[in-house]
Write a protein that holds these residues in place. Structure first.
Motif, short mmCIF file in Angstrom:
data_model
loop_
_atom_site.label_atom_id
_atom_site.label_comp_id
_atom_site.label_asym_id
_atom_site.label_seq_id
_atom_site.Cartn_x
_atom_site.Cartn_y
_atom_site.Cartn_z
N GLU A 236 0.83 -1.20 0.00
CA GLU A 236 0.00 0.00 0.00
C GLU A 236 0.86 1.26 0.00
N ILE A 237 1.99 1.23 0.71
CA ILE A 237 2.92 2.36 0.69
C ILE A 237 3.41 2.60 -0.73
N TYR A 238 3.74 1.50 -1.41
CA TYR A 238 4.21 1.58 -2.79
C TYR A 238 3.12 2.16 -3.71
N LEU A 239 1.91 1.65 -3.59
CA LEU A 239 0.82 2.10 -4.45
C LEU A 239 0.48 3.57 -4.20
N GLN A 240 0.46 3.97 -2.92
CA GLN A 240 0.14 5.36 -2.59
C GLN A 240 1.21 6.32 -3.12
N THR A 241 2.44 5.85 -3.17
CA THR A 241 3.53 6.71 -3.65
C THR A 241 3.60 6.76 -5.16
N VAL A 242 3.56 5.58 -5.81
CA VAL A 242 3.82 5.50 -7.25
C VAL A 242 2.57 5.76 -8.08
N GLN A 243 1.42 5.26 -7.65
CA GLN A 243 0.21 5.37 -8.47
C GLN A 243 -0.70 6.53 -8.05
N VAL A 244 -0.89 6.69 -6.73
CA VAL A 244 -1.81 7.73 -6.24
C VAL A 244 -1.09 9.05 -6.00
N PHE A 245 0.23 8.99 -5.76
CA PHE A 245 1.05 10.17 -5.46
C PHE A 245 0.60 10.88 -4.18
N LEU A 247 1.79 11.27 -0.87
CA LEU A 247 2.95 11.04 -0.01
C LEU A 247 2.58 11.13 1.46
N ARG A 248 1.58 11.92 1.81
CA ARG A 248 1.17 12.04 3.22
C ARG A 248 0.63 10.70 3.72
N THR A 249 -0.23 10.08 2.94
CA THR A 249 -0.78 8.78 3.35
C THR A 249 0.31 7.72 3.38
N ALA A 250 1.20 7.74 2.39
CA ALA A 250 2.29 6.77 2.36
C ALA A 250 3.18 6.90 3.58
N ALA A 251 3.47 8.15 3.98
CA ALA A 251 4.29 8.39 5.17
C ALA A 251 3.58 7.94 6.43
N ALA A 252 2.28 8.20 6.53
CA ALA A 252 1.51 7.77 7.70
C ALA A 252 1.50 6.25 7.81
N LEU A 253 1.33 5.57 6.68
CA LEU A 253 1.36 4.10 6.69
C LEU A 253 2.75 3.59 7.06
N VAL A 398 10.83 -0.65 0.72
CA VAL A 398 10.04 0.39 0.06
C VAL A 398 10.12 1.70 0.84
N THR A 399 10.00 1.62 2.17
CA THR A 399 10.10 2.81 3.00
C THR A 399 11.47 3.45 2.87
N VAL A 400 12.51 2.62 2.89
CA VAL A 400 13.87 3.14 2.77
C VAL A 400 14.05 3.83 1.41
N GLY A 401 13.59 3.18 0.34
CA GLY A 401 13.71 3.79 -0.97
C GLY A 401 12.94 5.09 -1.07
N PHE A 402 11.74 5.12 -0.48
CA PHE A 402 10.93 6.33 -0.44
C PHE A 402 11.67 7.44 0.32
N GLY A 403 12.26 7.08 1.47
CA GLY A 403 12.99 8.07 2.26
C GLY A 403 14.21 8.61 1.55
N ILE A 404 14.93 7.73 0.86
CA ILE A 404 16.11 8.18 0.12
C ILE A 404 15.72 9.19 -0.96
N LEU A 405 14.61 8.96 -1.62
CA LEU A 405 14.17 9.87 -2.67
C LEU A 405 13.92 11.28 -2.15
N ILE A 406 13.39 11.41 -0.93
CA ILE A 406 13.02 12.73 -0.44
C ILE A 406 14.11 13.39 0.41
#
Length: 553
Positions: A236-245, A247-253, A398-406
């Motif tokens: 769900e973190i992946y889908l919220q980040t890549v498909q829905v964009f 980022l707030r929900t992805a971070a909360a999850l 996925v969380t680590v990759g997301f964090g590295i991006l930002i």
């Protein structure tokens, strides 16, 4: 007066060693702070701010209180718990055979048990998707699209954690205690339950916690087998980040997932002191015996279990990759390694090998330095260090990759555009495994050997090079192999960070399996077999090189 004098002499030595250990650990500590802690903290911060940047914990709480979020969290925990129970049921008999039974081909058995653990998760997902599909070899079971497909794939993937972690401790238990219980009239089952199980309980608890951790953060397996029907926090973190964009929900999850994972890491770390045994650098062959009498029935049953659970799926995958529209064909391999746009398997494989090599070198450097530092620590400092090193293994890729991006865009040169970003992310995931392989070997080196070298005038660096390194060199070589195959098949973080025009082989396979068409499925299956072959070859080399029963994997 001899005792006080001895203690006074030891005290300065202890004070001298602690700073040396701290200095050795500074480099891996900085690596973890910059490339792991900072991105994770950034994710946590992102979860507590709104779109304007204002601190808004209420908004985060509102996201987390949504029924859909709780449903996803409940499924994440439930499937991880069920997978853990099933993995223990399958892994403990295998641990017994690896630890207590001396039969021909033990090295081959270790390879067969270990290969699934280091396979790319996307390969595991594709394997069971191909097997359980309606036209697949096991389609008659009706498991396609069910939660059982996910659970079985998790068992296949994680059996090595139980078999190797528990087996390494079981191999060092003195069998005479169980024999004494048998002599006093206890049945084999009662002797095992009352004598062996209590001694193994810390190892079993630790292995169960690690398996739960891996299942709770499973990405490729759930993404491929679950589709849109079954979603975990990770997917769900992946889908919220890549498909829905969103980022707030992805971070909360991600915050919710971190809380779940923290419990598993705490259990695994608290079990560590009870699991440590005094280990010799020689294989503990004295604890294993040739099977006799009825033991052959148990050996046959375990071998059959290994055949069905661990050997049959890869074999059927290979067969499936060679079947195309009901006929034998190599078309999938030909298409994969053709020059078709976006599907050139040669380029993807070459890129995977290059990045995995870079990641393995980085992970080995950081892991060995961290293992040296932790091996010299005592008490609560060692416990804290053990837990800190395990964190990258526990926080989702996925969380680590997301964090590295930002975050890494704030560093000079913007590493997000660098070719090093993928090896760095892969090294973060491989480093804890390097430590788990090397650390037990370092702890098994006799302190008197180091003291003798120091008395003769050797510096700390010379002591390590002349005493420690020759004894643990094979464990370091094995750790390098493990780091390479882990990086080779890493999918979660790499799917975030790899350039669209330069996918690694696991990322390319993930893209192919998501596309419709027979050609895409054939190429995905062929790519999975290529990764399977590479992984098996490296693990076979590792098993020949490593020191038996030293290290957790």
């Amino acid at each position: 007066m001899a005792q006080p004098s001895s203690r006074l002499a030891e005290a300065p030595e202890q004070h001298r060693r602690i700073p040396a250990a701290v200095l050795v650990g500074v480099i891996p500590a900085l690596f973890l702070v910059v490339f792991f802690a900072w991105p994770v903290v950034a994710i946590m911060h992102r979860g507590f701010v709104d779109t304007t940047g204002a601190f808004d914990p209420g908004g985060t709480l509102a996201i987390l209180m949504q029924p859909s979020v709780w449903s996803i969290a409940a499924f994440t925990v439930g499937q991880a718990a069920a997978s853990t129970v099933l993995t223990l049921a399958v892994g403990l008999p295998i641990a017994w055979m690896l630890a207590r039974v001396d039969i021909p081909g033990r090295t081959l058995l270790r390879v067969l048990v270990t290969v699934p653990f280091v396979l790319p998760t996307v390969v595991v997902g594709i394997t069971f998707r191909a097997l359980f599909a309606q036209d697949g070899p096991l389609g008659f079971l009706g498991l396609d699209g069910t939660v059982w497909a996910i659970l079985i794939a998790h068992v296949f993937f994680n059996v090595a954690v139980v078999a190797r972690t528990v087996g390494s401790v079981w191999a060092h238990l003195d069998p005479r205690a169980e024999l004494a219980a048998r002599t006093l009239g206890a049945s084999p089952l009662r002797a095992w339950w009352t004598v062996t199980v209590p001694a193994l309980r810390p190892a079993i608890t630790s292995a169960a916690a690690v398996v739960f951790l891996f299942c709770a953060t499973s990405f490729g397996v759930v993404l491929v087998l679950g589709g849109s029907r079954y979603r975990t926090l990770e997917t769900e973190i992946y889908l919220q980040t890549v498909q829905v964009f969103d980022l707030r929900t992805a971070a909360a999850l991600s915050l919710l997932q971190m809380a779940t994972i923290a419990v598993a890491i705490a259990v695994a770390t608290l079990s560590e002191p009870g699991r440590k045994q005094s280990m010799s650098l020689r294989p503990m062959t004295a604890t294993s015996r040739k099977p006799q009498g009825t033991q052959w029935c148990g050996v046959a049953a375990v071998l059959a279990l290994i055949g069905v659970v661990l050997v049959l799926p890869p074999v059927l995958l290979i067969i499936r990759s060679l079947r195309r529209r009901g006929e034998w064909s190599l078309e999938g391999y030909r298409l994969l390694f053709s020059a078709r746009a976006g599907t050139n398997g040669f380029e993807a494989a070459a890129l995977s090998i290059r990045t995995a090599t870079d990641a393995a070198i980085l992970a080995l450097t950081m892991g060995v330095l961290a293992a040296i530092a932790v091996s010299r620590l005592q008490g609560r400092y060692a416990w804290i260090a053990d837990g800190a090193i395990l964190l990258p293994l526990g926080i989702s890729a996925v969380t680590v990759g997301f964090g590295i991006l930002i975050t890494l865009g704030h560093l000079p040169g913007d590493l997000r555009r660098s070719a090093l970003i993928v090896p760095i992310a892969q090294a973060l995931i491989a480093t804890p495994l390097v430590v788990r392989v090397v650390l037990p070997a370092l702890r098994s080196v006799g302190e008197h050997l180091r003291d003798s070298a120091a008395i003769l005038g050797a510096s700390p660096a010379r002591v390590w090079w002349s005493v420690d390194f020759p004894l643990v060199a094979r464990s370091i070589a094995a750790a390098a192999g493990f780091a390479f195959v882990i990086a080779l098949g890493e999918f979660g973080a790499t799917s975030f960070l790899a350039r669209a025009s330069e996918p690694t082989l696991p990322v390319l396979i993930g893209r192919l399996i998501a596309r419709p068409g027979v050609d895409n499925v054939s190429m995905a299956l062929s790519g999975a077999v290529v990764l399977l072959a590479l992984t098996a070859a490296v693990i076979a080399i590792v098993e020949v090189a490593r020191i038996r029963d030293i290290g957790e994997f």
